[in-house]
Design an enzyme around this catalytic site. Structure first.
Site, mmCIF file in Angstrom:
data_model
loop_
_atom_site.group_PDB
_atom_site.id
_atom_site.type_symbol
_atom_site.label_atom_id
_atom_site.label_comp_id
_atom_site.label_asym_id
_atom_site.label_seq_id
_atom_site.Cartn_x
_atom_site.Cartn_y
_atom_site.Cartn_z
ATOM 1 N N GLY A 134 0.832 -1.196 0.000
ATOM 2 C CA GLY A 134 0.000 0.000 0.000
ATOM 3 C C GLY A 134 0.868 1.247 0.000
ATOM 4 O O GLY A 134 2.036 1.216 0.406
ATOM 5 N N CYS A 135 0.298 2.348 -0.434
ATOM 6 C CA CYS A 135 1.084 3.587 -0.544
ATOM 7 C C CYS A 135 1.497 4.097 0.832
ATOM 8 O O CYS A 135 2.662 4.461 1.043
ATOM 9 C CB CYS A 135 0.309 4.640 -1.325
ATOM 10 S SG CYS A 135 -1.382 4.924 -0.742
ATOM 11 N N PHE A 136 0.575 4.128 1.786
ATOM 12 C CA PHE A 136 0.936 4.594 3.129
ATOM 13 C C PHE A 136 1.947 3.656 3.803
ATOM 14 O O PHE A 136 2.927 4.116 4.388
ATOM 15 C CB PHE A 136 -0.310 4.743 4.005
ATOM 16 C CG PHE A 136 -1.201 5.891 3.639
ATOM 17 C CD1 PHE A 136 -0.726 7.191 3.659
ATOM 18 C CD2 PHE A 136 -2.523 5.688 3.286
ATOM 19 C CE1 PHE A 136 -1.562 8.269 3.328
ATOM 20 C CE2 PHE A 136 -3.355 6.745 2.958
ATOM 21 C CZ PHE A 136 -2.873 8.040 2.979
ATOM 22 N N ALA B 80 5.443 4.462 2.588
ATOM 23 C CA ALA B 80 6.021 5.675 3.156
ATOM 24 C C ALA B 80 6.376 5.494 4.627
ATOM 25 O O ALA B 80 7.436 5.921 5.091
ATOM 26 C CB ALA B 80 5.044 6.844 2.990
#
Lengths: 342, 342, 342, 342
Positions: free
Chosen positions: C145-147, C150
């Site tokens: 996932g993108c979060f 990060a």
């Protein structure tokens, strides 16, 4: 005087804006709020910025719900206003913020909207000479389109003073709220931010005949309008860049004089100091029109630029202003020329 | 082939963009990077998006720093390019991304820029007929202005096919990077977001004579240009809405045919399918030009709209494209038609 | 080597981004493009920024359409990947950009996604120690996932070096493209611009268990994660502000040393110079991760902030990076650390 | 009652906002407007949205200019308020919108601001228990910082009810106007749009000690604050995501009850319906505080999120609210809970 007001279509942007303004109107009491697909919901979930109305529930748009009000604002999709208005009685002031009753020429209506023409009501742009009188005491008001408001006020003084040829070229930047809350892919934030998109190009924008209708009487002949809208990444605001060939003898001085004369007594129109051009931020949330005009001697054209908030002066503010006139209230009641900036 | 390139003015937006593109150019080696007030600083602090160059230090813009390169890109304030170029030798390809060498008419230069005219260099808009040949082998290139790029490509085919009267009306929306990194109050984020602001209105924008210069040869007479720029809330992109009265006999078909013919073999210009209008997001960061044209029979005008990235095709991409031609490299090397969206 | 690639779900943001990257990948040939509701349409109308693919037609997502490719990227809604993958054969590299195969714990899957758990595939975050080896040669990849991308990269070095307590508090700002192209009222441009909105607050965001899964092995115990997402007015980008209580003995020096060691050889992770904090614009459209860390002695916490492009490193770039590893290609092929700014 | 008001620093954002509000205040007459570098200029050129004041000229900030007013608002750079206030007489209500008189602890002042401490004035956050009484009748008011306003109101009820540990972690997104009109490169529109940037990270933000000062009395011990600000692409608004470990026994019900009790009678604070989270757009231009709270049982934390307009409730609206209390006027006079949306 207490004016009891209902709003049909209270969940959309036009409906929300007219409520925002009416909440600060000293003579207004807000009555029924109606909706279609949102009937039964709390306004607090649909218009969370209208805190004082958060606990109000949307009713369905029925004659019963709208009965018993002095004024009914209609913020409905095109083609629905006439049927609702017919049920409201002639003594009720009906303010139609949709397009249904703006155009005089049924052929224009047919060509651009394609539904049966509902007829023409007094046109709510008081700054156009003659219109204020027609609004006084009326019980039916057709609120102008947002682009025609910006464009007509930018150009009519040049036509009235016979300084411009009857061929106007207009490119107007607009914020996204003008397109409403409809769920369309090109209106998603991801698509809108960081980009400019033209639409209604090539003579097909529905607001074109309304501009022709507004400007032609001042030119003394049919004004041909080339209109292009540009969707820009901001929620509110219209900046209309309007030009036309200057007629012989036009000078910077005669042009400015025409605009100064036209707007000397208008409470909402501000002709900016010479050399200062309008910006939409300065009219954010206000009913003001900021305006500037120039004579481009090299290109032989006059150029006029106006800035309005499409939801305020361009829709709901213009509607309240016309309501005030129709009811005999001070025209500026509940309205302001003070923008929210930066 | 290894082309050794220096960039003077590497801390600004044009300088940063040309470096972004050159980093992906297979034949280029990046040499000296120079600046003025930022000399001595690391590029990583000034252009943090250019990670591979983060450790490079800006030198002062001196003949010594720029010596020993095959190509020097100048991203300098107006009026400074000629002096730097004079010190570079005739065998060095100098690509001026500023305005100094664009205009042929010194009177235009004096009127719009007000400094001594530095002379005229081959003009880096290869898509204009005749210009590609003039760029081949040259060692001096004047990169076009961003607005003239968008406008000239939108209108020249109509003039070449004699479909339009020589009076063009243009309103172009632009992102803020076109104004550079100068610290001016109206360019602050708080002022720019949520608003549209016109500037250079009434025939005073510096890019106007460049448009006249580009279009007139195709019209066979002087084209009169009315140009207005609108600053909109986005960092990049130009959307130019251009129109002119249609000459008698113009049809939608003849218009489209003219544009199809003009751009049939152009690698960076995309005439969109009929009825689809360009949007700046689709060319974000790319060297593409998206274009559409229509005949508004009701208003009697042709309307052409182009979208470019002002920093890429409008400045640094056009510069690299012209560099490729001048050096005999494939014209598209290091450049792309693929935008970054959404 | 020519790698023939198909993309299922080519009309969405993740699909469009992986195509944008693959178009610049020197070893890839783009094969079938499939969609669901958009099958039969030209890609040019759906992804107008991908000019080289404008004439390609979307097929329906069927086994036949996807057959005959070396790699298939899945950009499908949650719960649909497993069925498609089952039909593709074990020798085809399937890269799932959805959530279906990320979580190891079926109870987490059930709680946060509520569909049958499809199983776990090698996790495509090569920068996490141990993961690169697991990706080499695999034919199934679960793109993070993108979060979690990060956040995991921002915090794992602190846990690996035992500098932080196992309770992390994370607030991450994200652009709107992370929510996809779904037509939801709160994603309209009018609603998104000019505002910040939290979502998934209070432990309910679906990416939370993925963060716990990634960080806990380095902490040596279960890391408790408090995660809040903030939707901000930009199309792309994630800025993750992550903190945890510092364990006794942590110093600014030990903290920085841990991060320098962790990322010394990582091609896409840039630990910024001391005192410089990341900004999402610097990684716009690139596969880079910008990172900074500090010890707030007064509050007794370490704080780490990372910036990525949610569509690139956060989705499609990470997917291509993992594809490169799985196929034995150079890991950085077709990817860049150069952002598009300003 | 007519209150004659002067504004020192009328050309900045705080000065402009207080004038915007005072123009709608029924008991206020706007007197002298002063500035520093802009003295002698018309306000119309500096604050074009304040149409009714367009013709007013800025005076220099001198004792003579400010004499003869009942209230003087100071919107001055840090460190300048004390000297101006000293010249104004004890009977004049001085409302300092700067930081000079907020902090009680001179050591904090020295550490974060580094100038001589001007002393402490009654603190203008009436919603904090005890403060309303201290403001009644005062002639000196220290207006809180924008972040401390948002954070203190989000967290104090949890501390007052002893539901949270005295270690708060706060990440607050803010619009750009909070940074003022100073010409700094990172505040340019080109730099701000499309990006999120953290600042004041790691315990160094000047608003941190003010939050500690506000919250600690309710916790019964010193509250340790970890605060990070995120600059986001919008002109106005703060969304503060605040969390702290829940003390044993805290439940969703006890938490909500604490907030309902704290704000039951507060005219400007709106605790949203359960499950609805605030968004800054809903308070755009208004004095409202929107608030929600949740218990994340999995992470063992309470999380509270508040939204304010940094210029209105966060600065000028809070200032007017406190002025009303000090003068014995109704607290909500001239202020509104109605935002401008979309």
């Amino acid at each position: 005087m207490v004016v009891r007001v209902a709003v049909a279509g209270a969940s959309g942007y036009a409906g929300g804006e007219v409520l925002r303004l009416l909440l600060s109107h000293p003579e207004v009491e807000i009555g029924a709020l109606t909706g279609h697909s949102n009937a039964g919901q709390l306004l607090g979930g649909l218009q969370p910025h209208l805190v004082p109305l958060a606990g109000r529930t949307l009713e369905a748009t029925t004659p019963e719900a709208l009965a018993g009000h002095d004024v009914v604002f209609l913020a409905l999709p095109h083609g629905q206003s006439a049927a609702v208005a017919a049920q409201l009685g002639d003594d009720v002031l009906v303010v139609d913020m949709g397009a249904d009753h703006r155009l005089k020429d049924s052929a224009d209506w047919d060509r651009f909207y394609g539904a049966p023409h509902a007829g023409t009501w007094p046109y709510g742009l008081p700054e156009l000479p003659g219109h204020r009188a027609a609004l006084a005491g009326t019980r039916r008001i057709a609120v102008p389109g947002c682009f025609p408001t910006a464009v007509s006020l930018a150009l009519y003084p040049a036509y009235q003073a016979r300084l411009a040829e009857p061929e106007a070229v207009i490119v107007a930047a607009t914020g996204t709220s003008g397109a409403g809350k409809a769920l369309k892919p090109h209106l998603l934030g991801s698509e809108v931010m960081g980009t400019v998109t033209p639409y209604g190009v090539g003579g097909v924008h529905r607001h074109t005949p309304e501009m022709v209708q507004n400007l032609s009487p001042f030119a003394g002949e049919r004004v041909c309008v080339s209109f292009t809208a540009n969707l820009v990444p901001m929620p509110r605001g219209i900046l209309a860049t309007c030009s036309a060939k200057a007629l012989p003898g036009t000078t910077a001085e005669s042009l400015r004089a025409a605009y100064e004369k036209a707007y000397a007594d208008e409470p909402f129109v501000r002709l900016l100091p010479e050399g200062v051009w309008p910006t939409t931020k300065s009219v954010y949330g206000s009913n003001a029109v900021h305006l500037q005009v120039a004579h481009d001697a090299s290109a032989g054209r006059i150029i006029a630029i106006s800035a309005i908030d499409n939801l305020t002066k361009g829709t709901a503010g213009g509607a309240v202003q016309s309501m005030n006139i129709a009811l005999g209230l001070p025209e500026t009641l509940g309205l302001s020329t003070i923008g929210v900036a930066p």
